[in-house]
Design a protein around this motif. Structure first.
Motif, PDB file in Angstrom:
ATOM      1  N   ALA A  65       0.832  -1.205   0.000  1.00 51.92           N
ATOM      2  CA  ALA A  65       0.000   0.000   0.000  1.00 51.92           C
ATOM      3  C   ALA A  65       0.867   1.256   0.000  1.00 51.92           C
ATOM      4  N   ARG A  66       1.984   1.213   0.744  1.00 51.39           N
ATOM      5  CA  ARG A  66       2.892   2.367   0.786  1.00 51.39           C
ATOM      6  C   ARG A  66       3.501   2.611  -0.602  1.00 51.39           C
ATOM      7  N   ILE A  67       3.873   1.530  -1.298  1.00 57.46           N
ATOM      8  CA  ILE A  67       4.442   1.661  -2.638  1.00 57.46           C
ATOM      9  C   ILE A  67       3.407   2.259  -3.598  1.00 57.46           C
ATOM     10  N   ALA A  68       2.172   1.751  -3.494  1.00 59.20           N
ATOM     11  CA  ALA A  68       1.110   2.249  -4.372  1.00 59.20           C
ATOM     12  C   ALA A  68       0.825   3.724  -4.101  1.00 59.20           C
ATOM     13  N   ARG A  69       0.790   4.097  -2.828  1.00 60.92           N
ATOM     14  CA  ARG A  69       0.491   5.488  -2.486  1.00 60.92           C
ATOM     15  C   ARG A  69       1.622   6.420  -2.911  1.00 60.92           C
ATOM     16  N   ALA A  70       2.860   5.954  -2.759  1.00 65.28           N
ATOM     17  CA  ALA A  70       4.006   6.760  -3.194  1.00 65.28           C
ATOM     18  C   ALA A  70       3.990   6.932  -4.716  1.00 65.28           C
ATOM     19  N   ARG A  71       3.496   5.927  -5.389  1.00 69.13           N
ATOM     20  CA  ARG A  71       3.421   5.970  -6.854  1.00 69.13           C
ATOM     21  C   ARG A  71       2.381   6.999  -7.316  1.00 69.13           C
ATOM     22  N   HIS A  72       1.305   7.122  -6.539  1.00 67.26           N
ATOM     23  CA  HIS A  72       0.221   8.049  -6.880  1.00 67.26           C
ATOM     24  C   HIS A  72      -0.157   8.853  -5.634  1.00 67.26           C
ATOM     25  N   PRO A  73       0.672   9.830  -5.238  1.00 66.96           N
ATOM     26  CA  PRO A  73       0.435  10.573  -3.994  1.00 66.96           C
ATOM     27  C   PRO A  73      -0.839  11.422  -3.989  1.00 66.96           C
ATOM     28  N   TYR A  91      -0.664  -8.784  -7.191  1.00 62.53           N
ATOM     29  CA  TYR A  91      -1.752  -7.982  -6.630  1.00 62.53           C
ATOM     30  C   TYR A  91      -2.182  -6.957  -7.673  1.00 62.53           C
ATOM     31  N   GLU A  92      -3.498  -6.679  -7.690  1.00 59.52           N
ATOM     32  CA  GLU A  92      -3.985  -5.618  -8.578  1.00 59.52           C
ATOM     33  C   GLU A  92      -4.749  -4.585  -7.756  1.00 59.52           C
ATOM     34  N   PHE A  93      -4.378  -3.323  -7.938  1.00 61.91           N
ATOM     35  CA  PHE A  93      -4.998  -2.210  -7.233  1.00 61.91           C
ATOM     36  C   PHE A  93      -5.690  -1.299  -8.241  1.00 61.91           C
ATOM     37  N   ARG A  94      -6.824  -0.727  -7.832  1.00 62.30           N
ATOM     38  CA  ARG A  94      -7.433   0.373  -8.584  1.00 62.30           C
ATOM     39  C   ARG A  94      -7.332   1.619  -7.715  1.00 62.30           C
ATOM     40  N   LEU A  95      -6.681   2.645  -8.235  1.00 68.88           N
ATOM     41  CA  LEU A  95      -6.500   3.888  -7.494  1.00 68.88           C
ATOM     42  C   LEU A  95      -7.478   4.946  -7.991  1.00 68.88           C
ATOM     43  N   TYR A  96      -8.074   5.668  -7.023  1.00 69.57           N
ATOM     44  CA  TYR A  96      -9.056   6.705  -7.340  1.00 69.57           C
ATOM     45  C   TYR A  96      -8.452   8.072  -7.042  1.00 69.57           C
ATOM     46  N   PHE A  97      -8.751   9.042  -7.904  1.00 68.66           N
ATOM     47  CA  PHE A  97      -8.238  10.390  -7.708  1.00 68.66           C
ATOM     48  C   PHE A  97      -9.351  11.366  -7.361  1.00 68.66           C
ATOM     49  N   ASP A  98     -10.519  10.811  -7.207  1.00 70.20           N
ATOM     50  CA  ASP A  98     -11.676  11.523  -6.689  1.00 70.20           C
ATOM     51  C   ASP A  98     -12.494  10.457  -5.979  1.00 70.20           C
ATOM     52  N   GLY A 103     -17.653   7.479 -12.671  1.00 65.18           N
ATOM     53  CA  GLY A 103     -17.459   6.867 -13.974  1.00 65.18           C
ATOM     54  C   GLY A 103     -16.157   6.127 -14.115  1.00 65.18           C
ATOM     55  N   MET A 104     -15.305   6.136 -13.077  1.00 64.71           N
ATOM     56  CA  MET A 104     -13.999   5.461 -13.068  1.00 64.71           C
ATOM     57  C   MET A 104     -13.062   5.989 -14.148  1.00 64.71           C
ATOM     58  N   ASP A 105     -13.424   7.100 -14.792  1.00 65.28           N
ATOM     59  CA  ASP A 105     -12.608   7.598 -15.895  1.00 65.28           C
ATOM     60  C   ASP A 105     -11.245   8.094 -15.414  1.00 65.28           C
ATOM     61  N   GLY A 106     -11.186   8.552 -14.162  1.00 64.27           N
ATOM     62  CA  GLY A 106      -9.920   9.049 -13.646  1.00 64.27           C
ATOM     63  C   GLY A 106      -9.132   8.014 -12.868  1.00 64.27           C
ATOM     64  N   SER A 107      -9.567   6.768 -12.915  1.00 61.72           N
ATOM     65  CA  SER A 107      -8.920   5.723 -12.125  1.00 61.72           C
ATOM     66  C   SER A 107      -7.660   5.204 -12.809  1.00 61.72           C
ATOM     67  N   ALA A 108      -6.812   4.568 -11.998  1.00 64.44           N
ATOM     68  CA  ALA A 108      -5.598   3.944 -12.521  1.00 64.44           C
ATOM     69  C   ALA A 108      -5.545   2.499 -12.068  1.00 64.44           C
ATOM     70  N   VAL A 109      -4.910   1.654 -12.865  1.00 63.15           N
ATOM     71  CA  VAL A 109      -4.706   0.260 -12.498  1.00 63.15           C
ATOM     72  C   VAL A 109      -3.226   0.067 -12.208  1.00 63.15           C
ATOM     73  N   LEU A 110      -2.942  -0.633 -11.106  1.00 63.76           N
ATOM     74  CA  LEU A 110      -1.556  -0.836 -10.677  1.00 63.76           C
ATOM     75  C   LEU A 110      -1.391  -2.274 -10.224  1.00 63.76           C
ATOM     76  N   ASN A 111      -0.435  -2.980 -10.799  1.00 60.51           N
ATOM     77  CA  ASN A 111      -0.116  -4.347 -10.391  1.00 60.51           C
ATOM     78  C   ASN A 111       1.274  -4.385  -9.780  1.00 60.51           C
ATOM     79  N   LEU A 112       1.383  -5.065  -8.632  1.00 61.71           N
ATOM     80  CA  LEU A 112       2.655  -5.151  -7.923  1.00 61.71           C
ATOM     81  C   LEU A 112       3.050  -6.610  -7.702  1.00 61.71           C
ATOM     82  N   ASP A 113       4.340  -6.850  -7.787  1.00 61.57           N
ATOM     83  CA  ASP A 113       4.900  -8.155  -7.434  1.00 61.57           C
ATOM     84  C   ASP A 113       4.796  -8.296  -5.916  1.00 61.57           C
ATOM     85  N   PRO A 114       4.082  -9.319  -5.402  1.00 56.28           N
ATOM     86  CA  PRO A 114       3.893  -9.436  -3.952  1.00 56.28           C
ATOM     87  C   PRO A 114       5.177  -9.731  -3.184  1.00 56.28           C
ATOM     88  N   TYR A 115       6.224 -10.187  -3.862  1.00 57.24           N
ATOM     89  CA  TYR A 115       7.463 -10.557  -3.179  1.00 57.24           C
ATOM     90  C   TYR A 115       8.474  -9.406  -3.129  1.00 57.24           C
TER      91      TYR A 115
END
Length: 358
Positions: A65-73, A91-98, A103-115
């Motif tokens: 979660a820290r890596i994902a948040r740092a990626r999209h502060p 792991y797959e994350f969907r990040l929201y900017f609102d 409409g999910m138009d401003g969303s981002a998809v982020l996949n991270l290696d769990p290891y």
């Protein structure tokens, strides 16, 4: 069927509503069929990119979660939509900017290696290279944000008008179709289109009505004036309690809990929410309708939601959602919806042929 004034009115309404919204109905139908298995298709399509090499113990969720948040502060929160099902899964994350990005138009998809926490994929829902995520947003909002959600909501209303007028116009032939007495005549384009339009329309009437009515329920937020208000958010500090501990505690609250997603807020006044299915829940009420909410700083359980004990309206909305995505009878209904979902497109295309060949 006589050519009465009322029939002429219903026919004109049915015809022009279909012509106006036909292209959007076709696109919603085709994308809807593709999206029945959107997560599975996305991971199959990107299997080379999203498959990892197991290496020791997976990182804690807090670190990911820290890596994902740092990626999209500037994100307001994120959802874990895909938990590793195998040792070589990501792991797959969907990040929201609102927080209210309906409409999910401003969303981002982020996949991270769990290891290792290595970023395997990071991109916007607007990026066509992320095919299934792009289709998901197009299906829901035509990539126009809340305006698109409103437009698609109006499309569902128009389809409702088309269904009602179609039933009235075809009412004397409903029984003959159900009893398989009606046949498609392939003599020419018009007779073939007429037969398909009526027969497919009758046999898929319930499903099409359920799909578009539930679509209206899902998009009705855009009809609320409050949804259009500008909202400011106060960033929250990093989650104080362990996310892994909250995930484990959710399974303690509901033994056998099947986790579907986990929402992690990045703004104040929100809760961590682990959503999933309580054992014994009907597929009609399943697919993430139950949840356990936690205080993000203390990890204390603040809410337990078992869909089986919710209000009738909440259950109704959940059933409607299950009918929209095809999970109401488990895997058999999902497979059925891949094909039933094509019916509105066929109806729109045969309707156009009937108008063109009038």
């Amino acid at each position: 069927m006589g050519n009465t004034p009322s029939r002429a009115v219903f026919f004109t309404l049915h015809q022009w509503v279909g012509l106006v919204v036909g292209l959007f109905v076709i696109s919603a139908s085709l994308t809807g069929s593709a999206l029945v298995y959107w997560q599975e298709l996305d991971h199959w399509w990107n299997r080379d990119r999203l498959t990892v090499t197991p290496a020791g113990t997976p990182l804690p969720l807090d670190e990911l979660a820290r890596i994902a948040r740092a990626r999209h502060p500037d994100a307001t929160g994120m959802n874990i939509l895909w938990f590793p099902k195998r040792p070589d899964d990501s792991y797959e994350f969907r990040l929201y900017f609102d927080k209210h990005d309906y409409g999910m138009d401003g969303s981002a998809v982020l996949n991270l290696d769990p290891y290792s926490g290595t970023v395997l994929r990071d991109g916007s829902h607007r990026d066509p290279s992320h095919v299934m995520h792009w289709l998901l947003t197009f299906h829901y909002s035509v990539h126009l944000g809340l305006i698109g959600v409103l437009w698609m909501g109006l499309i569902t209303v128009a389809v409702g008008v088309s269904l009602v007028t179609g039933i009235w116009l075809y009412r004397t032939q409903l029984l003959s179709v159900v009893l398989c007495r009606k046949r498609v005549h392939w003599a020419n384009w018009r007779t073939a289109a007429f037969g398909l339009h009526g027969i497919v329309g009758v046999w898929t009437l319930f499903f099409v009505a359920a799909i578009f009515f539930s679509g209206f329920l899902m998009n009705r937020t855009a009809f609320d004036p409050n949804a259009w208000a500008t909202t400011t958010y106060q960033p929250a500090p990093a989650t104080g309690a362990s996310l892994d501990r909250m995930l484990a505690q959710a399974r303690d609250v509901f033994p056998g809990f099947v986790v579907r997603s986990m929402y992690i807020p990045f703004v104040t006044g929100d809760t961590v929410r682990v959503s999933g299915d309580v054992p014994g829940t009907s597929p009609l009420l399943g697919f993430g309708a139950s949840a356990v909410a936690f205080d993000p700083l203390t990890g204390e359980v603040v809410e337990r939601i078992d869909i089986n004990h919710q209000s009738m309206w909440t259950k109704f909305e959940t059933v409607a959602y299950a009918f929209h995505i095809g999970t109401f009878a488990g895997e058999p209904s999902r497979l059925l919806y891949v094909f039933v979902g094509l019916a509105p497109a066929l109806m729109a295309m045969t309707g156009f042929v009937l108008w063109w060949k009038r």
